[in-house]
Scaffold this motif. Structure first.
Motif, PDB file in Angstrom:
ATOM      1  N   THR A  47       4.738 -22.655 -26.190  1.00 47.41           N
ATOM      2  CA  THR A  47       4.213 -21.450 -26.624  1.00 47.41           C
ATOM      3  C   THR A  47       4.049 -19.737 -25.211  1.00 47.41           C
ATOM      4  OG1 THR A  47       3.391 -22.857 -28.362  1.00 47.41           O
ATOM      5  CG2 THR A  47       3.032 -20.306 -28.637  1.00 47.41           C
ATOM      6  N   PHE A  48       3.347 -20.949 -24.658  1.00 48.93           N
ATOM      7  CA  PHE A  48       2.770 -19.695 -24.025  1.00 48.93           C
ATOM      8  C   PHE A  48       4.229 -19.567 -22.948  1.00 48.93           C
ATOM      9  CE2 PHE A  48       2.456 -20.170 -18.838  1.00 48.93           C
ATOM     10  CZ  PHE A  48       0.852 -18.530 -18.954  1.00 48.93           C
ATOM     11  N   TYR A  89      -6.675 -17.964 -17.358  1.00 51.85           N
ATOM     12  CA  TYR A  89      -6.148 -18.904 -19.056  1.00 51.85           C
ATOM     13  C   TYR A  89      -5.471 -17.689 -19.175  1.00 51.85           C
ATOM     14  CZ  TYR A  89     -11.931 -19.430 -19.198  1.00 51.85           C
ATOM     15  OH  TYR A  89     -12.920 -19.874 -18.357  1.00 51.85           O
ATOM     16  N   PRO A  90      -4.455 -18.709 -20.169  1.00 56.99           N
ATOM     17  CA  PRO A  90      -3.196 -18.336 -20.855  1.00 56.99           C
ATOM     18  C   PRO A  90      -3.095 -17.229 -21.233  1.00 56.99           C
ATOM     19  CG  PRO A  90      -3.509 -20.749 -21.810  1.00 56.99           C
ATOM     20  CD  PRO A  90      -4.802 -20.261 -20.895  1.00 56.99           C
ATOM     21  N   SER A  91      -3.752 -16.990 -22.185  1.00 56.76           N
ATOM     22  CA  SER A  91      -3.756 -15.203 -22.362  1.00 56.76           C
ATOM     23  C   SER A  91      -4.366 -14.103 -21.010  1.00 56.76           C
ATOM     24  CB  SER A  91      -5.360 -15.073 -23.763  1.00 56.76           C
ATOM     25  OG  SER A  91      -6.145 -14.871 -23.425  1.00 56.76           O
ATOM     26  N   ALA A  92      -4.985 -14.816 -20.265  1.00 63.23           N
ATOM     27  CA  ALA A  92      -4.996 -13.690 -18.968  1.00 63.23           C
ATOM     28  C   ALA A  92      -4.169 -13.653 -18.340  1.00 63.23           C
ATOM     29  CB  ALA A  92      -5.830 -13.870 -18.429  1.00 63.23           C
ATOM     30  N   ILE A  93      -3.137 -14.232 -18.494  1.00 67.80           N
ATOM     31  CA  ILE A  93      -1.673 -14.689 -17.169  1.00 67.80           C
ATOM     32  C   ILE A  93      -1.279 -13.473 -18.301  1.00 67.80           C
ATOM     33  CG2 ILE A  93       0.359 -15.791 -16.510  1.00 67.80           C
ATOM     34  CD1 ILE A  93      -1.541 -18.192 -16.540  1.00 67.80           C
ATOM     35  N   LEU A  94      -0.706 -13.912 -19.752  1.00 71.93           N
ATOM     36  CA  LEU A  94      -0.490 -13.331 -20.396  1.00 71.93           C
ATOM     37  C   LEU A  94      -0.667 -10.897 -20.312  1.00 71.93           C
ATOM     38  CD1 LEU A  94       0.637 -14.842 -23.541  1.00 71.93           C
ATOM     39  CD2 LEU A  94       1.615 -14.666 -21.209  1.00 71.93           C
ATOM     40  N   ASN A  95      -1.749 -11.104 -19.795  1.00 71.17           N
ATOM     41  CA  ASN A  95      -2.370  -9.558 -20.141  1.00 71.17           C
ATOM     42  C   ASN A  95      -1.983  -9.191 -18.421  1.00 71.17           C
ATOM     43  OD1 ASN A  95      -3.681  -9.260 -22.206  1.00 71.17           O
ATOM     44  ND2 ASN A  95      -4.776 -10.291 -21.628  1.00 71.17           N
ATOM     45  N   THR A 123       4.184 -18.856 -10.460  1.00 68.93           N
ATOM     46  CA  THR A 123       4.113 -19.585 -10.552  1.00 68.93           C
ATOM     47  C   THR A 123       2.155 -19.718 -11.312  1.00 68.93           C
ATOM     48  OG1 THR A 123       4.133 -22.153  -9.676  1.00 68.93           O
ATOM     49  CG2 THR A 123       2.704 -20.926  -8.479  1.00 68.93           C
ATOM     50  N   ASP A 124       2.301 -20.860 -12.117  1.00 70.40           N
ATOM     51  CA  ASP A 124       0.575 -21.049 -12.706  1.00 70.40           C
ATOM     52  C   ASP A 124       0.460 -22.117 -13.227  1.00 70.40           C
ATOM     53  OD1 ASP A 124       3.263 -22.135 -14.325  1.00 70.40           O
ATOM     54  OD2 ASP A 124       1.516 -21.291 -16.413  1.00 70.40           O
ATOM     55  N   VAL A 125      -0.671 -22.517 -13.166  1.00 69.53           N
ATOM     56  CA  VAL A 125      -1.352 -23.610 -13.850  1.00 69.53           C
ATOM     57  C   VAL A 125      -2.052 -23.904 -14.833  1.00 69.53           C
ATOM     58  CG1 VAL A 125      -2.239 -23.244 -11.214  1.00 69.53           C
ATOM     59  CG2 VAL A 125      -3.647 -22.307 -13.120  1.00 69.53           C
ATOM     60  N   LEU A 169       7.625 -15.409 -21.092  1.00 71.83           N
ATOM     61  CA  LEU A 169       8.989 -14.881 -20.967  1.00 71.83           C
ATOM     62  C   LEU A 169       9.759 -13.591 -20.970  1.00 71.83           C
ATOM     63  CD1 LEU A 169      10.964 -18.661 -21.116  1.00 71.83           C
ATOM     64  CD2 LEU A 169      10.855 -17.047 -18.686  1.00 71.83           C
ATOM     65  N   GLY A 170       9.210 -13.693 -22.813  1.00 74.75           N
ATOM     66  CA  GLY A 170       9.202 -11.782 -23.179  1.00 74.75           C
ATOM     67  C   GLY A 170       8.432 -10.512 -21.973  1.00 74.75           C
ATOM     68  N   ILE A 171       7.837 -11.064 -20.857  1.00 74.33           N
ATOM     69  CA  ILE A 171       7.178 -10.273 -20.237  1.00 74.33           C
ATOM     70  C   ILE A 171       7.550 -10.414 -18.693  1.00 74.33           C
ATOM     71  CG2 ILE A 171       4.769  -8.849 -19.595  1.00 74.33           C
ATOM     72  CD1 ILE A 171       3.515 -11.133 -21.536  1.00 74.33           C
ATOM     73  N   ILE A 172       8.320 -11.080 -18.075  1.00 78.60           N
ATOM     74  CA  ILE A 172       8.598 -11.054 -16.819  1.00 78.60           C
ATOM     75  C   ILE A 172       9.453 -10.561 -16.701  1.00 78.60           C
ATOM     76  CG2 ILE A 172       9.422 -12.719 -15.321  1.00 78.60           C
ATOM     77  CD1 ILE A 172       8.102 -15.044 -16.452  1.00 78.60           C
TER      78      ILE A 172
END
Lengths: 277, 277
Positions: free
Chosen positions: B98-99, B68-74, B90-92, B104-107
């Motif tokens: 927004t995502f 899920y989007p939020s879990a990807i950020l974590n 890559t993601d799906v 991009l701030g974390i990668i």
């Protein structure tokens, strides 16, 4: 039985195909379109056919009318004196209450009109899209009235089960129209509204998955038939549309308020309902 | 390539199956659920797997994140130091603007995150419903950003075409979210509202045809994922819902006014649009 099918469109044509396969009946076809008759003969699904069917109708034990509601009423008026004594007539119309009241005023007393509704069809029209496969596993609804003979209702029941329908239910015309406004007409209204709300800023086809494809399949609608069905079931359909609008507004409100909990609850509810179906 | 798939749910699991079939890559799996890992190993679709994947990730040329989007950020936060230099991630995810800004701030700068969206899925969740077949003929969207390397974008493009997708389109995250709110999120909102508006006065299942079945299939929705997707694309989705509501109101008005001409016109329009699709 000698059976005449009036209107060899997608439903009438499918009936001819399915009944022909049983090899138990003598099947005739009536259609205003000469080309359609020729096609049906070439397919071997009718023994003979013509564009005006009084000869066939005089000899038929069963007349299946696959016309639009208004056309059925005209057909009954024109053929009042042509039906065989004791014949069964049946229709495939998607609305019942008002239609039945009008039809009962025209039907000669020596025939038994069994009102039926095969819940099967194709989004395209005409004999070229007829197929006995569409009946397989589908629901069939009968809306008996107090002049129907039980033996004739049973005869229609057995026949439709034999050609592939999996379930026949008897309900009142009023119940029929109420539930059909929800399970059939509302989905069509939704599909039309969905595809018509496409702003077409993008090449939509490149950005769709199965969901959009599924929800718009029936947007390819037979406009003449469905405007009759919608207007012939006005009050029920308006109620169904409004209940749907209330639910969509609940989703919208949850999005506006960023209310994840309510949204999740609505999704859980829909999941449980779909699973049950 | 050494590929790690993070999240072996219905999409991640399908990726593992489809990639495994190519027999060109070494595939590892990461999933918080030990049972899922065991199933994936038993199916032979991953070489190895574990519930916390830093070892695999350190060696991977490609990391596909099916969370899920939020879990990807974590996940990105936790693994910032674990990615191999030059790796592609890559993601799906079904929402982008927004995502992507958040991601991009974390990668870490030594990896290239290609944001993608396979327009394929199942209404059920979990590896048991994974299947490489869902990708066949489906659309794939890429939303490149200015740090992506062209060679990496091309690499992902070739790979998804190889596992069955038929078309890859590149669009901006803003366009993506706008069109997806219409082609994917709106249909899900509609399906949920439709089935939730069932008053359940009758035994609905006995009165449905393909139309209701088609329109409610996706009402069996993954509530956690879709509430994230809806709220993560709030403004676009509200706009799409409103355009749809306008169209449905046009149909409603035509019914109220018994305006057959307008109704027929709306149906003709939808038929033409669906035919074009």
């Amino acid at each position: 039985m000698i059976i005449t099918i009036v209107g060899l469109g997608v439903i009438g044509g499918s009936f001819a195909m399915a009944l022909n396969e049983l090899q138990e009946h003598e099947i005739y076809g009536v259609d205003v379109n000469k080309e359609t008759i020729d096609k049906a003969k070439k397919l071997g699904i009718i023994k003979d056919g013509c564009t005006s069917g009084s000869d066939f109708i005089r000899r038929s034990d069963l007349v299946i009318i696959g016309l639009y509601p208004s056309a059925i009423l005209n057909f009954l008026k024109e053929n009042q004196g042509n039906f065989k004594r004791g014949a069964i007539i049946t229709d495939v119309t998607g609305i019942k209450e008002t239609f039945i009241n009008e039809a009962l005023g025209i039907i000669p007393k020596e025939v038994d009109f069994i009102f039926g509704h095969p819940m099967a069809g194709r989004e395209k029209k005409g004999i070229d899209f007829a197929s006995k496969e569409v009946f397989k596993g589908a629901n069939y609804l009968l809306t008996p009235h107090n002049k129907n003979k039980e033996e004739n209702l049973s005869k229609i029941e057995s026949l439709v089960l034999k050609i592939g329908f999996s379930r026949v239910r008897r309900i009142t015309p009023r119940e029929h129209d109420k539930i059909i406004s929800f399970t059939s007409q509302l989905p069509h209204a939704i599909a039309v509204a969905l595809i018509n709300s496409d702003k077409e800023e993008f090449d939509t086809g490149a950005f769709i998955g199965d969901s959009y494809r599924d929800l718009t399949r029936i947007a390819n609608i037979n406009e003449g038939l469905w405007s009759e069905l919608f207007l012939g079931n006005k009050d029920n359909l308006l109620q169904s549309i409004e209940s749907f609008q209330d639910q969509l507004n609940s989703i919208k409100d949850a999005i506006i308020n960023e209310d994840r909990e309510s949204l999740t609850k609505l999704f859980k509810e829909s999941g449980i309902r779909r699973e049950k179906l």
